[in-house]
Write an enzyme that holds these catalytic residues in place. Structure first.
Site, PDB file in Angstrom:
ATOM      1  N   GLU B 148      82.877  72.091  96.738  1.00  0.00           N
ATOM      2  CA  GLU B 148      82.738  70.733  96.195  1.00  0.00           C
ATOM      3  C   GLU B 148      83.560  70.572  94.927  1.00  0.00           C
ATOM      4  O   GLU B 148      84.206  69.553  94.721  1.00  0.00           O
ATOM      5  CB  GLU B 148      81.259  70.438  95.869  1.00  0.00           C
ATOM      6  CG  GLU B 148      80.389  70.229  97.079  1.00  0.00           C
ATOM      7  CD  GLU B 148      80.890  69.101  97.956  1.00  0.00           C
ATOM      8  OE1 GLU B 148      81.161  68.003  97.430  1.00  0.00           O
ATOM      9  OE2 GLU B 148      81.053  69.342  99.170  1.00  0.00           O
ATOM     10  N   SER B 234      97.385  88.160  97.833  1.00  0.00           N
ATOM     11  CA  SER B 234      97.433  87.203  98.948  1.00  0.00           C
ATOM     12  C   SER B 234      98.059  87.680 100.254  1.00  0.00           C
ATOM     13  O   SER B 234      97.516  87.402 101.311  1.00  0.00           O
ATOM     14  CB  SER B 234      98.162  85.927  98.546  1.00  0.00           C
ATOM     15  OG  SER B 234      97.666  85.414  97.351  1.00  0.00           O
ATOM     16  N   HIS B 363      89.807  77.174 107.092  1.00  0.00           N
ATOM     17  CA  HIS B 363      90.456  78.377 106.573  1.00  0.00           C
ATOM     18  C   HIS B 363      90.362  78.392 105.045  1.00  0.00           C
ATOM     19  O   HIS B 363      90.038  79.406 104.439  1.00  0.00           O
ATOM     20  CB  HIS B 363      91.923  78.422 107.018  1.00  0.00           C
ATOM     21  CG  HIS B 363      92.729  79.424 106.264  1.00  0.00           C
ATOM     22  ND1 HIS B 363      92.580  80.782 106.452  1.00  0.00           N
ATOM     23  CD2 HIS B 363      93.669  79.279 105.290  1.00  0.00           C
ATOM     24  CE1 HIS B 363      93.397  81.420 105.629  1.00  0.00           C
ATOM     25  NE2 HIS B 363      94.067  80.541 104.923  1.00  0.00           N
ATOM     26  N   SER B 364      90.634  77.253 104.439  1.00  0.00           N
ATOM     27  CA  SER B 364      90.550  77.129 102.980  1.00  0.00           C
ATOM     28  C   SER B 364      90.493  75.647 102.658  1.00  0.00           C
ATOM     29  O   SER B 364      90.472  74.817 103.571  1.00  0.00           O
ATOM     30  CB  SER B 364      91.784  77.744 102.318  1.00  0.00           C
ATOM     31  OG  SER B 364      92.905  76.913 102.559  1.00  0.00           O
TER      32      SER B 364
END
Lengths: 391, 471
Positions: B148, B234, B363-364
């Protein structure tokens, strides 16, 4: 001209390193005693004064019972490696065929028998992975030396080297350090084909967080190897395929060179010639011709490819006002290109002429012997360039 | 072959020790449970993982004792190739690329939190179970609130672990604090279990000066040396060979610890995955490769990622003992990882664990999964196979949890998180000096110069520099 070309083969393969040594001895003041030297920019460096090393073969003419010992460059690398492995149990080696085979260029010969299979580790063929393995081991506290059989193969390890090796100390907020040494032979050899003649220093030079050094003599090979192992930063040590059999007498006493210092090979007044690795020998070959023609070139082996030793280089530029860079990298994007930019930025006021950079052409290295020779800067070209520069 | 025997005594000793356990079920679990779930592939003739050491033993026999060998029958012809003896056959048979029956999935607890009466497994104590459940709830709430926050523009990026809470927490609970964790990015639960505070999570996501990563990495890329959780990087699968290296380091030090490397189904396509498994097997490194097979790699379903029977069958290809486990079953994950850890450390070998699950979230925050998969598929997994609900039912059945505990915990965590976010948001960002530190151990002169140049620019144009960032 033909005579010079004929000499190239022999000279490039086995120049007499002793001669360069004795020349440098004359002009460098011997700083006695201390192992720690504070440089004039205030940064300490662990270096044995060059005077002391030269003292070792002070009596250049007599050969009987001279102090120091003679060895070949690959043996010097091994000696440095062995001394560090003796000194620190955390130092280990990993790579292809480094164990019982002793390494493709015999740099690790005998080490597996002495330290065991775990400390001198043979890995399967996956460069990205054994480089990654070395990085993981380093983060856990070990000090691995990762050997690439040929520098060109380390292109496969680019991901680990760029994204992790250079970065993790920074991105972890300083929590994890990566004291690895990545080393291997590169450069143009004798008809090894394009894929085995890569000059990786051009590709790696932008990676933040790594240091790069290139050795060129048995003396600096051993000293740089030891310094690289002791460094807390990841260091890439560039060796050259054609220099492994160079012979030199090096001191018996322990010495460690500074990773960030350039080496004054031949002081002079007329022009500063900056070079490194194999090209040093082509430059010294050209220097002989130049001296005969009445020029006095100052030859500096920059050794530290990242960061550049702008202190030594700057002092030289301020003295001679003319710069010639001789490198084996390609014209585009090589070490010479960066060095040109760095010198111009910092010392433009001291330059009497634009910087000249002699590099290999932007072509893959051909297999045919004569073609291959012409992709590499030859002494004749160096002589011509100096003559033009000094007009 | 000769090279095998001239290796140091250490490795030869390991081979001798391991040969027995390779061909036997693992000693740590009771025989019955192993034989009922052939997830360890011990009996499959199609997969020849035991073949290498079997033939090594055969080779030794031939070397040492040729006169006493039973004479070979015509059908028993064999050849000693490099790598060992192989039996010959005149029947041409291709090993199937996909098995008739897929590898079974280790599963202890159904959706109602009931365990099979006949299955035996190590019990989880009340303390551990309650902590596991509380952490699963905490992870859920953390994911909701940070997601959020990203949507509100307060942080730039976030990635949830919805649907994978059991894998995160239950696997972490089976490890010891000395075990090194090398995560991909969907494993913050492991860090949570080990004691990373909500404030620390928030600090990293907001990249403020209290972040132990000094604000240098994206949100979710946590790292904590003291909790043995290596900083997340990453690029996919880069942590896998590093895990092997870390395990090699533990092996050199003879530590009673292993490395656990987490990765997703997508990462198994990377070259590093294959090489790492291979290396770990050859080096006999104590590392657990834990694959979260959640069915999706952004928009790529596993059917487009690989054509094998999942990830578990890849282990034997490299000589690694492997298990497939129901990733939504906290008890199964806990047991499997615990057993894997025992094997990895005491037998000095790698283990592959494939945890099947479903990626409920996108996924993100940069992804909208409704674009490539049906909403009711997601709902099915979110409602019907929810790992958190399942575990709660089991804990409640044991009388260790109540509705009251639930609502108390939820509101407390929510409050703490909102508080942590407020604090993190208000906290100063890292100073300019942190831009240049830690690139090297000691900043070289060129970086020093660059810092000076930057500072001069800021002094000359103070209106362009954010007022709330210290210099």
């Amino acid at each position: 001209m033909a005579a010079i070309f004929q000499g190239i083969g022999a000279a490039a393969a086995l120049p007499s390193a002793k001669k360069f040594h004795s020349q440098s001895r004359r002009f460098v003041s011997a700083r006695k005693g201390s192992l720690f030297v504070v440089r004039s920019d205030g940064r300490p460096s662990l270096v044995l004064p060059r005077g002391a090393a030269a003292k070792a073969d002070a009596s250049a003419t007599s050969t009987a019972s001279k102090p120091g010992h003679e060895l070949l460059l690959f043996e010097a690398l091994r000696e440095g490696l062995e001394e560090e492995m003796d000194r620190d149990p955390l130092v280990c080696v990993m790579g292809e065929d480094v164990g019982h085979y002793g390494g493709s260029y015999k740099v690790t010969k005998g080490l597996a028998a002495k330290y065991g299979d775990l400390r001198v580790l043979d890995t399967p063929i996956a460069e990205n992975s054994f480089t990654g393995m070395g990085i993981g081991a380093a983060m856990t506290g070990l000090r691995p030396i990762i050997e690439g059989m040929n520098m060109g193969f380390l292109l496969l390890a680019f991901n680990q080297i760029s994204n992790n090796c250079g970065m993790l100390h920074y991105t972890s907020g300083g929590q994890f350090k990566i004291p690895v040494v990545i080393r291997g032979p590169g450069g143009v050899g004798r008809q090894l084909g394009a894929e085995h003649s890569q000059r990786l220093e051009s590709y790696f030079q932008s990676i933040p967080g790594i240091q790069m050094v290139a050795c060129s003599t048995p003396y600096n090979a051993k000293g740089l190897m030891k310094a690289a192992i002791r460094s807390e930063n990841p260091v890439i040590l560039f060796e050259h395929v054609l220099l492994y059999n160079l012979k030199e007498r090096i001191p018996d006493d322990e010495y460690v060179l500074s990773l960030e210092e350039a080496e004054m090979v031949r002081p002079g007044e007329h022009v500063t010639i900056l070079t490194y690795s194999r090209m040093r020998y082509h430059v010294m070959q050209a220097a002989k011709t130049l001296v005969n023609k009445g020029y006095d070139p100052e030859v500096i082996d920059i050794r530290s490819l990242k960061p550049f030793d702008l202190y030594t280089i700057g002092n030289s530029v301020k003295k001679t006002h003319r710069v010639l860079i001789v490198e084996e990298c390609m014209r585009t994007g090589g070490i010479g290109a960066s060095l040109t930019a760095a010198i111009t930025e910092n010392f433009i006021d001291y330059l009497d002429a634009p910087i000249v950079c002699l590099s290999s052409q932007d072509v893959p290295t051909p297999y045919a012997g004569t073609l291959e020779e012409w992709t590499v800067v030859q002494p004749a070209q160096i002589v011509t360039a100096v003559e033009q520069l000094c007009q | 072959m000769a090279a095998w025997f001239t290796r140091s005594g250490n490795i030869a000793h390991h081979v001798k020790r391991n040969m027995g356990s390779f061909l036997r079920p693992a000693p740590t679990l009771s025989d019955s449970s192993w034989s009922r779930s052939p997830a360890c592939l011990g009996n499959s003739p199609a997969l020849l993982w035991a073949g290498r050491l079997e033939s090594t033993r055969a080779q030794k026999l031939v070397d040492s004792d040729s006169e006493n060998d039973a004479p070979l029958r015509d059908d028993d012809q064999a050849i000693d190739f490099p790598g060992g003896r192989v039996m010959l056959t005149s029947e041409m048979q291709f090993i199937p690329g996909y098995p008739q029956q897929r590898v079974h999935c280790y599963h202890l607890m159904n959706n109602d939190g009931q365990t099979n009466m006949c299955s035996s497994f190590e019990q989880v104590s009340k303390e551990v179970a309650v902590k596991m459940y509380s952490d699963m709830i905490t992870l859920q709430i953390m994911d909701t609130i940070f997601y959020e926050a990203q949507r509100q523009g307060r942080i730039s990026f976030y990635l949830t672990s919805v649907g994978e809470e059991a894998i995160n927490i239950a696997s972490a609970a089976a490890l010891s604090p000395d075990d090194i964790v090398m995560a991909q990015y969907r494993e913050p639960g492991v860090l949570l279990w080990r004691g990373f505070t909500l404030q620390e999570f928030a600090n990293q996501c907001f990249g403020n000066k209290a972040d132990c990563g000094k604000g240098r990495q994206m949100p979710i890329h946590y790292g904590s040396k003291k909790l043995n959780y290596f900083t997340v990087s990453s690029p996919l699968a880069t942590q896998l060979p590093q895990a092997v290296g870390a395990a090699y380091s533990l092996k050199m030090d003879n530590k009673d610890a292993c490395v656990v490397a987490y990765f997703g189904d997508g990462s198994t396509s990377e070259g590093d995955f294959h090489a790492s498994l291979n290396f770990a097997a050859v080096m006999e490194a104590p590392v657990i490769f834990l694959c979260r097979n959640n069915g999706w790699a952004i928009s790529t379903p596993t059917s487009e990622q690989f054509r094998s029977d999942g990830i578990v069958v890849k282990g034997p290809a490299y000589g690694i003992q492997s298990i497939r486990v129901d990733g939504n079953d906290a008890l199964a994950v806990h047991n499997a990882v615990r057993a894997a850890r025992q094997m990895a450390i005491h037998e000095q070998r790698p283990i592959l664990v494939e945890a099947l699950t479903y990626r409920v979230g996108h996924h993100s925050t940069s992804d909208d999964s409704t674009k490539y998969r049906p909403v009711d598929e997601v709902k099915h997994w979110e409602m019907g196979q929810n790992p958190v609900n399942r575990f709660r039912k089991w804990v409640e059945r044991n009388g260790w949890w109540s509705e009251e505990d639930e609502s108390q915990l939820r509101s407390s965590i929510r409050k703490q998180l909102l508080q942590a976010i407020q604090v993190a948001e208000k906290m100063e960002k890292p100073p300019l000096a942190d831009l240049f530190s830690d690139v090297y151990d000691v900043p070289p002169s060129i970086l020093f110069e660059q810092e000076q140049q930057l500072r001069e620019t800021i002094k000359r144009h103070p209106q362009d520099y954010p007022s709330d960032v210290p210099v």
